[in-house]
Motif scaffolding. Structure first.
Motif, PDB file in Angstrom:
ATOM      1  N   GLU A   1       0.983   3.962  -2.986  1.00 28.05           N
ATOM      2  CA  GLU A   1       0.631   5.357  -2.687  1.00 28.05           C
ATOM      3  C   GLU A   1       1.720   6.311  -3.170  1.00 28.05           C
ATOM      4  OE1 GLU A   1      -0.185   5.783   1.437  1.00 28.05           O
ATOM      5  OE2 GLU A   1      -2.247   5.034   1.299  1.00 28.05           O
TER       6      GLU A   1
ATOM      7  N   ARG B   1      -4.577   5.442  -0.392  1.00 27.89           N
ATOM      8  CA  ARG B   1      -5.352   4.199  -0.297  1.00 27.89           C
ATOM      9  C   ARG B   1      -6.844   4.481  -0.100  1.00 27.89           C
ATOM     10  NH1 ARG B   1      -4.215  -0.209   4.524  1.00 27.89           N
ATOM     11  NH2 ARG B   1      -5.975  -1.604   4.095  1.00 27.89           N
ATOM     12  N   GLU B   2      -7.154   5.481   0.725  1.00 27.34           N
ATOM     13  CA  GLU B   2      -8.551   5.812   1.024  1.00 27.34           C
ATOM     14  C   GLU B   2      -9.273   6.401  -0.198  1.00 27.34           C
ATOM     15  OE1 GLU B   2      -5.952   6.898   2.745  1.00 27.34           O
ATOM     16  OE2 GLU B   2      -6.069   5.657   4.558  1.00 27.34           O
TER      17      GLU B   2
ATOM     18  N   TYR C   1      -5.394  -3.220  -5.144  1.00 27.31           N
ATOM     19  CA  TYR C   1      -5.104  -1.994  -4.384  1.00 27.31           C
ATOM     20  C   TYR C   1      -6.381  -1.169  -4.189  1.00 27.31           C
ATOM     21  CZ  TYR C   1      -3.157   2.657  -3.391  1.00 27.31           C
ATOM     22  OH  TYR C   1      -2.872   3.875  -2.829  1.00 27.31           O
ATOM     23  N   ARG C   2      -7.141  -1.064  -5.257  1.00 26.46           N
ATOM     24  CA  ARG C   2      -8.392  -0.274  -5.217  1.00 26.46           C
ATOM     25  C   ARG C   2      -9.394  -0.886  -4.240  1.00 26.46           C
ATOM     26  NH1 ARG C   2     -13.218  -0.427  -7.980  1.00 26.46           N
ATOM     27  NH2 ARG C   2     -14.182   1.610  -8.418  1.00 26.46           N
TER      28      ARG C   2
ATOM     29  N   ALA D   1      -8.497   5.533  -3.409  1.00 22.15           N
ATOM     30  CA  ALA D   1      -8.325   4.665  -4.574  1.00 22.15           C
ATOM     31  C   ALA D   1      -9.660   4.219  -5.162  1.00 22.15           C
ATOM     32  CB  ALA D   1      -7.483   3.454  -4.197  1.00 22.15           C
TER      33      ALA D   1
ATOM     34  N   GLY E   1      -8.649  -2.929  -1.725  1.00 21.06           N
ATOM     35  CA  GLY E   1      -8.062  -3.192  -0.402  1.00 21.06           C
ATOM     36  C   GLY E   1      -7.786  -4.657  -0.135  1.00 21.06           C
TER      37      GLY E   1
ATOM     38  N   TYR F   1       0.840  -1.211   0.000  1.00 20.77           N
ATOM     39  CA  TYR F   1       0.000   0.000   0.000  1.00 20.77           C
ATOM     40  C   TYR F   1       0.872   1.259   0.000  1.00 20.77           C
ATOM     41  CZ  TYR F   1      -4.116  -2.873   0.891  1.00 20.77           C
ATOM     42  OH  TYR F   1      -5.120  -3.785   0.782  1.00 20.77           O
TER      43      TYR F   1
END
Length: 389
Positions: free
Chosen positions: A60, A67-68, A117-118, A70, A120, A56
């Motif tokens: 980033e 991350r929040e 990643y998107r 994405a 989580g 992550y």
């Protein structure tokens, strides 16, 4: 099962710990050194796929998308900010060859990685090898274990263009041809003295042998105090020759003197060790031979050169070979006391290449050459110095 077969199996089982120890700590390192001498093995890269990183954080930094945030981007939008080679090499921290860069471009599953990643779905921490195994479509095995590049005899070609190879090899050879004869002769003289029937001989045996059981690091520090510019040796010489305008010498930092200073230290510290070998040989010589020589009118000097030395030939062969091996491999005193590259020996140069310059392949090639030279010198010594008189 036959008795002899049982006996052999039991014998091998008892000797198995020794056999395994020799295989693991002697045979395998020798074979590995020969193999690595033909590669560009670099110890700093050997563990590059074993490190753990936070995917992550890496993504980033690489994409600039938190991350929040994405989920507010589509995978195609995230793909615009993503370069697989830069991500792996810069953000994950894996140094890549040109061939590996091409494999990353072709086979890294960027869409799947960015989707995870998107959503989580990435782990908080992951080993680089596991990450590559998970997201490489093909050739993931190239990124799970470090494999040095095979370069053939290139290391040996480079060696003969290396000025420090010649310097370090010559220093080790010079060290050997000076130290070995002197320490051998001194060890014989000490053994003869220790074998004589005089009062307090056991005390002298202990004193002669003491340097051999003293830590090399401790001896080096003692001799550093002796050889340094404000050291004991300069103070003694100043008191003796001060009226002749004697200038203190920095023995360990003067290139023309430093190696000879280490030689003197080595002779002093090893002669007592080899004395024990000659002492054992002297005690096997029958006293009747000396008595016969005395009756014939031989003096002490003639007895020493005509009887003692010839009858110690097996020990002389052993001591000269072991002394040559030790001198050609001398490292610790050079490591502790020498600070200039003009006085380094080949063993110290191997160490510098392997652990300071990160060139383990080249260091292995140097070790192979040193092995060949020591083997050749040992065979020559066995041929020249006959064990039988």
């Amino acid at each position: 099962m036959k008795y002899r077969t049982k006996e052999a199996i039991v014998g091998y089982l008892f000797s198995l710990p020794v056999i395994l120890t020799v295989l693991v700590f002697t045979i395998y390192p020798i074979i590995a050194a020969f193999y690595y001498s033909l590669t560009d093995y670099q110890p700093l890269e050997a563990r590059k796929f074993t490190y753990v990183f936070n995917p992550y954080d890496a993504l980033e930094i690489h994409t600039g998308v938190l991350r929040e945030e994405a989920k507010s981007y589509s995978v195609d939008e995230l793909l615009n900010y993503f370069d697989p080679v830069t991500f792996v090499e810069i953000d994950v921290g894996v140094k890549l060859s040109d061939e590996e860069k091409e494999l990353i471009k072709k086979n890294l599953d960027s869409l799947n990685l960015l989707a995870d990643y998107r959503e989580g779905r990435l782990p908080k921490e992951i080993k680089i090898s596991d990450f590559m195994r998970r997201y490489m479509r093909n050739d993931s095995n190239r990124f799970t274990r470090y494999r040095p590049k095979f370069v053939g005899i290139q290391n040996f070609k480079d060696m003969f263009k290396d000025m420090y190879f010649y310097t370090s090899f010559w220093n080790a050879f010079l060290y050997s041809i000076i130290v070995v004869p002197i320490q051998t002769l001194l060890a014989i003289i000490l053994a003869v003295a220790a074998n004589s029937k005089i009062r307090g001989v056991n005390f002298f045996k202990s004193v002669f042998f003491l340097p051999a059981i003293t830590s090399s690091a401790a001896l080096s520090m003692i001799f550093w105090l002796i050889y340094s510019k404000p050291g004991i040796l300069n103070k003694i010489l100043l008191s003796l020759f001060g009226r002749f305008k004697f200038e203190p010498i920095d023995y360990l930092n003067e290139p023309n003197i430093a190696l000879f200073a280490i030689m003197a230290m080595n002779i002093w510290s090893t002669a007592g060790y080899f004395m024990v070998t000659f002492l054992a040989g002297l005690q096997d010589i029958p006293s009747s031979i000396y008595e016969a020589a005395k009756i014939d009118g031989a003096n002490g000097w003639q007895t020493f050169w005509k009887i003692t030395v010839p009858l110690l030939r097996p020990q002389i062969v052993f001591v000269s070979i072991m002394g040559t091996i030790g001198c050609m491999q001398v490292f610790d005193q050079i490591y502790f006391l020498i600070r200039n590259l003009r006085n380094i020996t080949i063993s110290f140069y191997i160490y510098k290449n392997a652990f300071e310059y990160g060139k383990m392949g080249y260091a292995s090639a140097l070790a192979v050459v040193l092995f060949a030279v020591i083997l050749t010198l040992s065979l020559i010594q066995r041929k020249v110095i006959k064990e039988e008189y």
